[in-house]
Design a protein around this motif. Structure first.
Motif, mmCIF file in Angstrom:
data_model
loop_
_atom_site.group_PDB
_atom_site.id
_atom_site.type_symbol
_atom_site.label_atom_id
_atom_site.label_comp_id
_atom_site.label_asym_id
_atom_site.label_seq_id
_atom_site.Cartn_x
_atom_site.Cartn_y
_atom_site.Cartn_z
ATOM 1 N N GLU A 159 0.802 -1.221 0.000
ATOM 2 C CA GLU A 159 0.000 0.000 0.000
ATOM 3 C C GLU A 159 0.837 1.275 0.000
ATOM 4 O OE1 GLU A 159 -2.834 -0.146 3.149
ATOM 5 O OE2 GLU A 159 -4.154 -1.486 2.041
ATOM 6 N N ILE A 160 1.984 1.250 0.660
ATOM 7 C CA ILE A 160 2.709 2.512 0.821
ATOM 8 C C ILE A 160 3.714 2.742 -0.296
ATOM 9 C CG2 ILE A 160 4.224 3.836 2.326
ATOM 10 C CD1 ILE A 160 2.890 2.619 4.675
ATOM 11 N N PRO A 203 3.943 2.163 -3.496
ATOM 12 C CA PRO A 203 3.541 2.787 -4.767
ATOM 13 C C PRO A 203 3.249 4.276 -4.634
ATOM 14 C CG PRO A 203 2.275 0.796 -4.359
ATOM 15 C CD PRO A 203 3.025 1.093 -3.108
ATOM 16 N N LEU A 204 2.897 4.733 -3.425
ATOM 17 C CA LEU A 204 2.547 6.148 -3.275
ATOM 18 C C LEU A 204 3.738 7.047 -3.536
ATOM 19 C CD1 LEU A 204 0.298 6.113 -0.109
ATOM 20 C CD2 LEU A 204 -0.349 5.960 -2.484
ATOM 21 N N PHE A 205 4.944 6.470 -3.467
ATOM 22 C CA PHE A 205 6.113 7.304 -3.659
ATOM 23 C C PHE A 205 6.420 7.513 -5.135
ATOM 24 C CE2 PHE A 205 6.277 6.314 0.714
ATOM 25 C CZ PHE A 205 6.793 7.466 1.288
ATOM 26 N N ILE A 214 5.420 9.547 -7.121
ATOM 27 C CA ILE A 214 4.676 10.777 -6.891
ATOM 28 C C ILE A 214 3.751 11.164 -8.037
ATOM 29 C CG2 ILE A 214 5.015 13.261 -6.719
ATOM 30 C CD1 ILE A 214 5.763 12.267 -4.172
ATOM 31 N N THR A 258 0.360 10.045 -7.876
ATOM 32 C CA THR A 258 -0.378 10.296 -6.642
ATOM 33 C C THR A 258 -0.744 11.764 -6.495
ATOM 34 O OG1 THR A 258 0.995 8.586 -5.689
ATOM 35 C CG2 THR A 258 -0.340 9.866 -4.184
ATOM 36 N N VAL A 259 0.189 12.631 -6.866
ATOM 37 C CA VAL A 259 0.019 14.044 -6.598
ATOM 38 C C VAL A 259 -0.078 14.816 -7.909
ATOM 39 C CG1 VAL A 259 1.055 16.033 -5.461
ATOM 40 C CG2 VAL A 259 1.326 13.772 -4.475
ATOM 41 N N LEU A 268 -6.916 18.667 -2.502
ATOM 42 C CA LEU A 268 -6.108 17.863 -3.413
ATOM 43 C C LEU A 268 -4.815 17.454 -2.713
ATOM 44 C CD1 LEU A 268 -6.425 19.975 -6.685
ATOM 45 C CD2 LEU A 268 -7.819 18.047 -5.928
ATOM 46 N N ALA A 269 -4.246 16.352 -3.188
ATOM 47 C CA ALA A 269 -3.007 15.864 -2.568
ATOM 48 C C ALA A 269 -1.900 16.904 -2.666
ATOM 49 C CB ALA A 269 -2.571 14.565 -3.236
ATOM 50 N N SER A 323 -0.941 19.600 0.148
ATOM 51 C CA SER A 323 -0.143 19.359 1.351
ATOM 52 C C SER A 323 1.233 18.786 0.986
ATOM 53 C CB SER A 323 -0.883 18.452 2.333
ATOM 54 O OG SER A 323 -1.469 17.364 1.681
ATOM 55 N N LYS A 324 1.645 19.037 -0.257
ATOM 56 C CA LYS A 324 2.928 18.508 -0.727
ATOM 57 C C LYS A 324 4.095 18.967 0.153
ATOM 58 C CE LYS A 324 4.756 20.113 -4.766
ATOM 59 N NZ LYS A 324 5.019 20.181 -6.227
ATOM 60 N N TYR A 325 4.043 20.198 0.645
ATOM 61 C CA TYR A 325 5.150 20.721 1.453
ATOM 62 C C TYR A 325 4.853 20.622 2.943
ATOM 63 C CZ TYR A 325 6.762 22.646 -2.978
ATOM 64 O OH TYR A 325 7.183 22.793 -4.260
ATOM 65 N N ASP A 326 3.834 19.868 3.321
ATOM 66 C CA ASP A 326 3.474 19.758 4.731
ATOM 67 C C ASP A 326 4.198 18.585 5.383
ATOM 68 O OD1 ASP A 326 1.854 21.849 4.251
ATOM 69 O OD2 ASP A 326 -0.038 20.864 4.771
ATOM 70 N N VAL A 370 14.412 17.660 3.927
ATOM 71 C CA VAL A 370 13.373 16.654 3.681
ATOM 72 C C VAL A 370 12.664 16.909 2.350
ATOM 73 C CG1 VAL A 370 13.007 16.063 6.091
ATOM 74 C CG2 VAL A 370 11.671 17.911 5.068
ATOM 75 N N SER A 383 5.674 13.787 3.686
ATOM 76 C CA SER A 383 4.790 14.949 3.628
ATOM 77 C C SER A 383 3.477 14.540 2.987
ATOM 78 C CB SER A 383 5.430 16.063 2.802
ATOM 79 O OG SER A 383 5.359 15.743 1.433
ATOM 80 N N GLN A 410 1.680 10.944 1.330
ATOM 81 C CA GLN A 410 2.524 9.827 1.787
ATOM 82 C C GLN A 410 2.587 9.816 3.314
ATOM 83 O OE1 GLN A 410 3.663 12.055 -0.448
ATOM 84 N NE2 GLN A 410 4.093 10.959 -2.331
ATOM 85 N N ALA A 469 -7.673 12.737 -0.236
ATOM 86 C CA ALA A 469 -6.846 12.798 -1.434
ATOM 87 C C ALA A 469 -6.003 11.533 -1.620
ATOM 88 C CB ALA A 469 -5.940 14.025 -1.370
#
Ligand code: HEM
Ligand code: HEM
Lengths: 245, 552
Positions: free
Chosen positions: A32-33, A35-37, A39, A42-43, A91-92, A95-98, A166, B258, B261, B327
């Motif tokens: 699950e995790i 593949p989210l990378f 990016i 996903t984003v 949208l994803a 929060s890209k920089y969060d 980061v 972030s 993810q 999202a």
């Protein structure tokens, strides 16, 4: 019943049991995790997305410190009533920089994902000083000390540097000027203000957030952060608003 | 305590404490007025206290070799006492938090006492302070009994107990000072996280070393669960907490993850903290204490195998049910939902296995409040897992998410399952550990039981009501097609339920206070009766050191 026979032997070996537990437990997370990378799938793209200014980042850290996330979400779901109540769904990319995200899991208070620009600075200051002065039924705590406490801005450069480590694209220029930019963003009539718009864009809010010029307080930082929520990119404002359901 | 340690262990403990003192001093020096500095001072103080304690007993004569023929239970005793102390703190703060939602001005205008800072004090104190200490204490007890082996040394269990509590202290005092990562159930900052990893490795190695000394060919089920708890919590903790500190002099750090993810990693962690901390560990407890107290063997060995691997496998997929309609990519949400529903099977198998074990012992359940605590825990375990699987369905979650319904589900599990099984197990262990025939007062155990049950039911019903009303009000439209209620309308509707919840919590807290008193009296009379014996008179049967008794 070979399965049980196998198990009968497995439970005689501590190491075998340990390896089996790790193996069996890892699969779900990996599938699950990982593949989210990748990016890009996903984003969404948002070329206009800007990073937080040092003052906004400091405000965000105060938001974390005071545990505002325990009562407020920052994630509007793709449901009609949420979109009508709070605005276009989140949208994803927003929060890209969060680092870390503050989506939240409980709405004791309303969602704040699209709060920026909804109220005036004065409203926020009055509300944070004592919510019940503004909304008599509120159960939100009063944060009277924010306006009385000076913001620690000297080490903001180190904060931006850690953020860059980061993956947030802060430039050397931004890092070197972090402390003065924080001051300048809340002091429009000083020479420091100019650098803020130069580095972070013309649309950046530069004003005395807490209504008390000359002093940089935690209230300045928190209100600056609240006023930028949902406004780092216009991606979500595009006509996506029609929710899926 | 010290006399039980060998000379070498005493020296080693001095070395460890000295290192800790130096560490604390350097943290205090580089951190200065940052929370890190205050924590440095705390570490230094703890280390100095420890040094004094060890030195004061350093020249006590070593206990003879005959001690090696009995189990080493002192760390379990201390762990249980500390767990009850954390229970008082955690439940008190929980009820305070609950009253703050009734009257928000119960903060006295101080930063440290505002809702956002003491809410994590509540969750950490109950989950890690109360639950964690109870798990560590009982796991030491259970692993020795079921392996028929004494722990391999006397020092590492103390390192685990005190090191773990140092972590809990750093966590809780950190929040009060405003130091938090904001990740739910993983709030402590980077240095506390690193410290926990060290403690945890020692714990894991201690467990394996004890198992490797076992004189039973098989590893008993309870140990599988404790092992899964130790192992998986380590993996989750390390991955979710990877962060870059601002500097070595700052407590603050930035997570390497972030946005989306981070959300997925956090809830993979968060949900499995529920699974492997609040479920797996406590199932281990249940699999030992319930059959033991009931005097019946576990109903089915095969069901225990199936449910163990089912839980270990399925839970890890379920985290994304915390992120429905967000999202997060749709396929991940769907996987999370599917596995959450399947999770009901091994969960109910465990609960059923426990309840069927009681067949033939129901008269004991009626008469013995300790066993009744465990029985009710199994029922609430079944209830909260059913509720969880139901809430994980996307369309149900669209209503329940963000509302008090989640809080109701949490406390059905936390009060009904976690706290009840723990109280039951503690009431069972205290007389066994302190060599007493029974608890000081059976009537007080009975009173605690009813207070806890009443408190839980009031709490959970209040939150179900408020959660569902809240969810419905947020989505209700009037005839003209606009939203019918403002947010503040829903807030006003919650008020009576918040009062009811706080009262329920108060009952639960009073129960725990009674429990502490009862445990304290049991320990005290144990100490007195031991002194009162004439010299040379043999100890009563129950007071003999436990010989290595057969495993079940
Ligand atoms: C005296 C009994 C208790 C009371 C009055 C109480 C009260 C509360 C309150 C008021 C909250 C905040 C809810 C919100 O934000 O709306 C909370 C959260 C929480 N409590 Fe308790 N609590 C009690 C016992 C426990 C126990 C024994 C546990 C665990 C073993 C526990 C675990 C939690 C958790 C995990 C949360 C966070 C829930 C979430 O984020 O959704 N509580 N509690
Ligand atoms: C089959 C087993 C279970 C499933 C499928 C399950 C499912 C869920 C779901 C769907 C949520 C709500 C997520 C959201 O909307 O934000 C949730 C929250 C939660 N559950 Fe469970 N649950 C299960 C068992 C348990 C048990 C036994 C406990 C023990 C205490 C527990 C503790 C929690 C906690 C603490 C949360 C709150 C997380 C947060 O938002 O802070 N769950 N669970």
């Amino acid at each position: 019943m070979n399965v049980f026979g196998f198990h009968y032997r497995l439970e005689r070996k501590a190491i075998g049991l340990v390896l089996a537990i790790i193996g069996v437990a890892s699969i779900g997370g990996i599938v699950e995790i990982a593949p989210l990378f990748t990016i890009h799938q996903t984003v969404e793209e948002a070329p206009d997305m800007r990073v937080y200014t040092p003052l906004e980042l400091a405000g965000r850290n105060i938001y974390i410190r005071e545990g505002c996330y325990a009562c407020h979400s920052q994630m509007i779901r793709t449901l009609r009533d949420e979109v009508e109540r709070y605005g276009p769904y989140s949208l994803a990319v927003e929060s890209k920089y969060d680092h870390p995200m503050l989506w939240g899991s409980k709405r004791t208070g309303p969602d704040l994902a699209r709060l920026g620009g909804k109220y005036s600075d004065e409203w926020h200051v009055a509300h944070l000083n004592n919510p019940r002065d503004v909304v008599p039924q509120s159960v939100m705590p009063a944060y009277g000390w924010l306006g009385r406490t000076d913001l620690q801005a000297a080490d903001l450069g180190a904060h931006l540097k850690a953020m860059r480590a980061v993956g947030v694209p802060y430039t050397d220029d931004m890092i070197a000027n972090a402390a003065t930019d924080a001051y300048g963003q809340a002091a429009p009539d000083t020479p420091f203000a100019e650098g803020v718009t130069k580095r972070y864009g013309e649309a950046t809010n530069v004003r005395v957030f807490d209504g008390a010029p000359g002093r940089l307080t935690e209230m300045d930082a928190l209100v600056a952060y609240l006023q930028i929520l949902g406004r780092l990119t216009a991606a979500a404002q595009k006509p996506l608003a029609a929710a899926k359901e | 305590m010290i006399e039980q340690l060998s000379r070498n262990e005493r020296q080693l403990s001095l070395v460890i404490l000295l290192c800790l003192a130096v560490l604390g001093l350097s943290m205090a020096a580089v951190g200065r007025d940052d929370p890190l500095g205050a924590h440095g001072a705390l570490v230094l103080l703890a280390a100095i206290g420890g040094l004094f304690f060890v030195i004061s007993g350093y020249y006590a004569p070593e206990a003879g070799p005959e001690r090696l023929h009995s189990y080493y239970d002192d760390p379990s005793k201390v762990g249980i006492v500390i767990a009850m102390a954390w229970a008082l703190i955690g439940l008190f703060v929980g009820d305070w938090v609950a009253w703050q939602l009734v009257n928000p001005d119960l903060t006295f205008d101080a930063p440290w006492s505002s809702f956002g800072r003491i809410r994590p004090v509540h969750t950490t104190a109950v989950i890690f302070g109360f639950g964690g200490n109870a798990l560590i204490a009982t796991s030491f007890y259970v692993m020795q009994r079921t392996s028929r082996a004494r722990m391999p040394d006397q020092l590492s269990p103390w390192f685990v107990v005190f090191g773990y509590n140092l972590f809990c202290l750093l966590a809780v005092t950190g929040y009060l000072m405003g130091s938090t990562q904001s990740k739910e159930y993983a709030e402590p900052e980077w240095y506390a996280d690193i410290w926990l990893v060290i403690v945890w490795v020692v714990y894991f190695v201690l467990y394996l070393r004890t198992l490797s000394r076992r004189s039973e060919p098989h590893i008993y089920v309870a140990n599988w669960y404790y092992l899964a708890f130790i192992l998986v919590v380590a993996v989750l903790h390390i991955v979710n907490n990877i962060a870059v500190p601002v500097s070595f002099g700052h407590a603050k750090s930035y997570s390497i993850f972030s946005g989306v993810q981070d959300a997925m990693t956090q809830w993979w962690y968060g949900h499995n903290a529920v699974a492997f901390f609040l479920t797996s560990g406590f199932l281990g407890m249940m699999y030992y204490y319930l059959p033991k107290r009931a005097g019946r063997p576990i109903f089915s060995y095969r069901i225990s195998i199936i449910s163990f691997w089912g839980i270990t496998f399925f839970y890890m997929w379920a985290g994304s049910h915390h992120l429905h309609y967000t999202a997060l990519p749709h396929w991940v949400q769907t996987l999370g939902m599917t596995f959450s529903v399947m999770l009901l099977v091994p969960s109910w198998a465990s609960a059923g296995n426990a309840l069927l074990t009681l067949n033939g012992a129901w008269h004991k359940v009626r008469d013995d409040a300790t066993l009744r605590f465990m029985m009710v825990a199994a029922v609430f375990y079944g209830l909260s897992t059913f509720e969880g699987s139901f809430m994980a369905i996307r369309s149900v979650n669209s209503l329940s998410h963000y509302t008090d319904w989640t809080v109701g589900h949490v406390h059905a599990g936390a009060l009904g399952w976690v706290a009840m099984i723990t109280f039951g197990s503690i009431y069972a262990s205290v007389p066994w550990l302190w060599k007493r025939p029974a608890m000081h007062s059976a009537r007080l155990v009975e009173a605690h039981f009813w207070l806890a049950l009443a408190g839980t039911i009031i709490y959970v019903f209040a939150m179900w009501n408020s959660g569902i009303i809240q969810g419905l009000m947020w989505r209700t439209y009037n005839e003209s097609g606009t939203l019918a209620y403002s947010f503040v309308d829903s807030l006003v509707a919650m008020h009576p339920y918040y009062i009811a919840r706080a009262i329920g919590g108060l009952l639960f807290l009073i129960g725990a206070v009674i429990g502490c008193y009862n445990i304290w009296m049991t320990i005290r009379t144990a100490a007195r009766s031991a002194d009162a014996r004439a010299p040379g008179e043999p100890a009563p049967l129950y007071a003999r050191k436990p010989a290595l008794e057969p495993a079940e």
